[in-house]
Write a protein that holds these residues in place. Structure first.
Motif, PDB file in Angstrom:
ATOM      1  N   GLY A  83       1.600 -48.938 -20.515  1.00 44.13           N
ATOM      2  CA  GLY A  83       0.267 -49.565 -20.601  1.00 44.13           C
ATOM      3  C   GLY A  83      -0.237 -50.954 -20.731  1.00 44.13           C
ATOM      4  N   LYS A  84       0.876 -51.729 -20.892  1.00 46.92           N
ATOM      5  CA  LYS A  84       0.732 -53.218 -21.018  1.00 46.92           C
ATOM      6  C   LYS A  84       0.596 -53.890 -19.847  1.00 46.92           C
ATOM      7  N   TYR A  85       0.772 -53.381 -18.674  1.00 44.87           N
ATOM      8  CA  TYR A  85       0.485 -54.062 -17.422  1.00 44.87           C
ATOM      9  C   TYR A  85      -0.205 -53.403 -16.465  1.00 44.87           C
ATOM     10  N   THR A  86      -1.043 -54.145 -15.736  1.00 45.14           N
ATOM     11  CA  THR A  86      -1.726 -53.270 -14.244  1.00 45.14           C
ATOM     12  C   THR A  86      -1.014 -53.648 -13.160  1.00 45.14           C
ATOM     13  N   VAL A  87      -0.979 -52.686 -12.302  1.00 46.41           N
ATOM     14  CA  VAL A  87      -0.150 -52.767 -11.173  1.00 46.41           C
ATOM     15  C   VAL A  87      -1.232 -52.207  -9.942  1.00 46.41           C
ATOM     16  N   LEU A  88      -1.133 -53.170  -9.054  1.00 43.48           N
ATOM     17  CA  LEU A  88      -1.734 -52.469  -7.552  1.00 43.48           C
ATOM     18  C   LEU A  88      -0.466 -52.276  -6.320  1.00 43.48           C
ATOM     19  N   VAL A  89      -0.684 -51.224  -5.779  1.00 43.66           N
ATOM     20  CA  VAL A  89       0.133 -50.955  -4.637  1.00 43.66           C
ATOM     21  C   VAL A  89      -0.652 -51.102  -3.593  1.00 43.66           C
ATOM     22  N   ILE A  90      -0.064 -51.977  -2.466  1.00 43.30           N
ATOM     23  CA  ILE A  90      -0.516 -52.152  -1.400  1.00 43.30           C
ATOM     24  C   ILE A  90       0.732 -51.357  -0.220  1.00 43.30           C
ATOM     25  N   GLU A  91      -0.067 -50.593   0.333  1.00 44.51           N
ATOM     26  CA  GLU A  91       0.606 -49.684   1.519  1.00 44.51           C
ATOM     27  C   GLU A  91       0.161 -49.619   2.780  1.00 44.51           C
ATOM     28  N   GLU A  92       0.830 -50.066   3.719  1.00 46.41           N
ATOM     29  CA  GLU A  92       0.301 -50.041   5.203  1.00 46.41           C
ATOM     30  C   GLU A  92      -0.076 -48.637   5.679  1.00 46.41           C
ATOM     31  N   GLY A  93       0.792 -47.507   5.394  1.00 45.64           N
ATOM     32  CA  GLY A  93       0.492 -46.077   5.782  1.00 45.64           C
ATOM     33  C   GLY A  93      -0.489 -45.547   4.988  1.00 45.64           C
ATOM     34  N   GLU A  94      -0.389 -44.203   5.131  1.00 42.13           N
ATOM     35  CA  GLU A  94      -1.796 -43.269   4.501  1.00 42.13           C
ATOM     36  C   GLU A  94      -1.029 -42.360   3.830  1.00 42.13           C
ATOM     37  N   PHE A  95      -1.899 -41.498   2.828  1.00 40.47           N
ATOM     38  CA  PHE A  95      -1.408 -40.316   2.452  1.00 40.47           C
ATOM     39  C   PHE A  95      -1.098 -39.196   3.458  1.00 40.47           C
ATOM     40  N   HIS A  96      -0.212 -38.650   3.314  1.00 43.50           N
ATOM     41  CA  HIS A  96      -0.064 -37.409   4.358  1.00 43.50           C
ATOM     42  C   HIS A  96       0.458 -36.426   3.288  1.00 43.50           C
ATOM     43  N   PHE A 122      17.855 -46.798  20.974  1.00 47.96           N
ATOM     44  CA  PHE A 122      17.905 -45.762  20.271  1.00 47.96           C
ATOM     45  C   PHE A 122      16.754 -45.788  19.193  1.00 47.96           C
ATOM     46  N   PHE A 123      16.103 -44.808  18.728  1.00 42.49           N
ATOM     47  CA  PHE A 123      15.248 -44.751  17.579  1.00 42.49           C
ATOM     48  C   PHE A 123      15.487 -45.043  16.315  1.00 42.49           C
ATOM     49  N   VAL A 124      15.163 -45.839  15.575  1.00 47.94           N
ATOM     50  CA  VAL A 124      15.514 -46.001  14.075  1.00 47.94           C
ATOM     51  C   VAL A 124      14.140 -45.637  13.263  1.00 47.94           C
ATOM     52  N   GLY A 125      14.483 -44.467  12.642  1.00 53.62           N
ATOM     53  CA  GLY A 125      13.461 -43.783  12.086  1.00 53.62           C
ATOM     54  C   GLY A 125      13.537 -44.438  10.416  1.00 53.62           C
ATOM     55  N   ILE A 126      12.314 -44.883  10.150  1.00 55.20           N
ATOM     56  CA  ILE A 126      11.807 -45.292   8.792  1.00 55.20           C
ATOM     57  C   ILE A 126      10.510 -44.646   8.413  1.00 55.20           C
ATOM     58  N   GLY A 127      10.128 -44.130   7.195  1.00 53.52           N
ATOM     59  CA  GLY A 127       8.891 -43.623   6.971  1.00 53.52           C
ATOM     60  C   GLY A 127       7.919 -44.526   6.614  1.00 53.52           C
ATOM     61  N   LYS A 128       6.610 -44.086   7.254  1.00 55.53           N
ATOM     62  CA  LYS A 128       5.553 -45.099   6.962  1.00 55.53           C
ATOM     63  C   LYS A 128       4.486 -44.047   6.203  1.00 55.53           C
ATOM     64  N   GLY A 129       4.275 -44.450   4.902  1.00 62.02           N
ATOM     65  CA  GLY A 129       3.201 -43.488   4.456  1.00 62.02           C
ATOM     66  C   GLY A 129       3.497 -43.637   2.898  1.00 62.02           C
TER      67      GLY A 129
END
Length: 585
Positions: A83-96, A122-129
């Motif tokens: 409870g001592k720190y405030t945090v903002l998360v910046i995410e490029e993807g969306e909620f899924h 080749f496809f390289v798979g990395i999650g976005k969201g």
């Protein structure tokens, strides 16, 4: 394009996450002093902590985390617990709300053609969201072995302290809870587990609750008799061998347990916020290379460290970017597990009328999962020393691109020396076989190639995959399984010699199992490393990276569990340095 807004952030120890060069994966960086943020345009909120308009972004935070993935949400949760720190998360993807493999929830990354693999791409798979790759992975829950993590300590150089098995085990335990198998599963399937290797963390891992097939048990018995095969007391004990492994799922509804469910959902902390559909484009630096802020907006950019002037100076100059810190290792040292999707067999004399199933099972009623994790002495007892010696004798510079610096060449040489030793260990996993039906996929979990190292068709890595295919052939047709007269249809008996197998491997090997690591490696700068033992970026202040990119070498397992442990470890370091421990709330 809609207008943007600017915000001043004045508190110290601002934290952001940025995109790793070459991988488009996310990293965590710790910043200090004033941050300039260009906020994203609104997205639709689904959870209480979401901010949905630019003017809802506060004018200051203690930490800003860019990338709400596996590491980002874990660290964000830990930093807001007390409870001592405030945090903002910046995410490029969306909620899924729907999880699992889906191209719409992944970055669109395709490799350049690979000359050593018949110019295939080749496809390289990395999650976005929200949840990152833990949103889309196969939920397979595995740890590396003791020597594989101890190698990280060695590759840390003289200043390395606690980046080894003993230094990471407490954070594996902190991150996750193992729900034990039922008594019936233990009795019927010989599942071994030891709760001393597990803790009470938010990520739930459970053995699938359906029945195992009779054919799986036939394969279990046969594999248990292979020379050198062991049965560890627990899949997370740090030992190779034959074992049943859990999945990232709860043991009530058998739903996916991942970073969002563990470290975001159901939290109602006013000090923990997120904005989605937004991506950081660059890091802002003040005097003496102290990171002072970030810029983020809607849309997509890439290679944030390089766009911010941190990376190979000659490459940055070609792009018209002034180099603030010349770090040739940024974007190099790329590694991924390689695999052959299927070695095909059919029973000549079927043991029963069951239809074989393949691949890991998760969800309600899915079959429990069995794997044989083996070192080269088990795979090829007659050749493993020869392969190790041949690899140790190679000149690294002969296979590296001409633009690699002396430091990068030396860094690879240090990895080479360690890998040559690991090749002779029976407790370092080079091949993973998931056992359920005849044949199946095989994987090389310790490839020798790094980034744009040119593959030599006669190199030890190619030999390893050939020997793995030959192991599968011996396993399926000798010993306990000989009575079932298995017939190989892929690659087929006409692919007989080592040379034939090598050609088949080049056409069928896939060099990415979606486990990319290494492009911001934790190694000394003199060895081409990018971050130090506390994961601070060399040549900067207040800038940290926390993600799979820091792993100097691959482990012989899926990477997700290790990413959680690293995030837990560094979150604790951040809080300890700030003078505040974490507490549950």
């Amino acid at each position: 394009m809609r207008p943007t807004a600017s915000y001043k952030h004045r508190r110290t120890d601002v934290t952001i996450r940025a995109i790793m060069p070459s991988l488009k994966s996310t990293v965590l960086v710790v910043l200090s002093a004033t941050a300039n943020l260009v906020a994203a345009w609104p997205t639709v909120p689904k959870y209480a902590q979401l901010v949905n308009r630019a003017d809802q972004v506060s004018d200051e935070y203690d930490y800003v985390i860019v990338g709400g993935g596996t590491s980002g949400l874990t660290v964000g949760d830990r930093l807001t617990e007390n409870g001592k720190y405030t945090v903002l998360v910046i995410e490029e993807g969306e909620f899924h709300d729907v999880t699992g493999f889906d191209f719409s929830r992944m970055y669109n990354i395709t490799s350049l053609p690979s000359p050593a693999l018949n110019d295939r791409s080749f496809f390289v798979g990395i999650g976005k969201g929200v949840g990152g790759s833990s949103l889309v992975n196969g939920q397979v829950w595995l740890r590396g072995t003791i020597p594989e993590y101890d190698a990280w300590r060695t590759l840390g150089g003289s200043k390395a302290k606690d980046w080894d098995w003993n230094g990471l085990l407490p954070y594996f335990k902190k991150a996750m809870t193992l729900n034990p198998p039922t008594d019936e599963q233990v009795e019927n399937y010989k599942i071994l587990y030891d709760q001393s290797y597990w803790g009470d963390g938010e990520i739930q891992v459970s053995f699938s609750d359906g029945p195992a097939s009779e054919q799986t048990m036939i394969l279990y018995e046969a594999m248990s008799k292979v020379d050198g095969m062991t049965t560890p007391v627990d899949s997370g004990s740090g030992h190779a061998g034959l074992y049943w492994y859990p999945m990232a799922q709860d043991n009530v509804n058998y739903m996916r347990s991942y970073a969002r469910t563990g470290h975001w959902d159901d939290l109602t902390r006013a000090n923990y916020q997120m904005i989605t559909g937004s991506k950081v484009s660059n890091i802002v630096f003040g005097h003496d290379m102290t990171a002072t802020g970030v810029t983020f907006r809607t849309g997509s950019d890439s290679a944030i460290l390089m766009l911010s002037g941190i990376g190979p100076a000659d490459h940055l100059a070609e792009a018209g970017i002034d180099a603030k810190v010349n770090l040739p290792g940024v974007g190099a040292n790329f590694q991924d597990h390689s695999y052959i999707p299927f070695i095909g067999y059919a029973w000549g004399i079927p043991p029963n009328d069951e239809e074989p199933y393949y691949g890991p099972g998760s969800g309600p009623g899915a079959h429990p999962n069995l794997a044989a994790m083996m070192g080269l002495p088990v795979i090829t007892p007659d050749k493993y020393q020869e392969i190790a010696a041949k690899y140790a004798a190679q000149g690294a510079a002969d296979f590296l691109p001409s633009h690699y610096t002396a430091e990068q060449i030396e860094g690879y040489r240090q990895q080479q020396l360690i890998y040559a030793e690991l090749m002779e260990s029976d407790n370092v996993v080079f091949n993973e076989m998931m056992l359920s039906g005849p044949g199946g996929s095989v994987q090389n979990l310790h490839p020798c190639s790094r980034g744009d190292i040119r593959l030599n068709t006669q190199d030890p890595e190619s030999e390893v995959m050939v020997e793995i295919v030959k192991f599968m052939r011996r396993f399926m047709t000798t010993g306990d399984l000989a009575q079932y007269a298995a017939v190989e249809f892929l690659p087929g008996p006409e692919v007989a010699t080592d040379e034939d197998l090598l050609g088949w491997v080049k056409e069928n090997l896939i060099p990415s199992v979606f486990h990319p690591v290494g492009t911001t490696a934790k190694m000394p700068r003199k060895w081409g490393g990018v971050v130090d033992e506390d994961l601070f970026v060399y040549g900067t202040k207040k800038l940290r990276i926390i993600d799979s990119g820091i792993q100097p070498t691959l482990i012989g397992a899926t990477t997700c569990e290790t990413v959680y442990a690293v995030a837990e470890k560094i979150a604790e370091k951040i809080l300890a340095k700030a003078g505040h421990g974490a507490k549950k709330n």
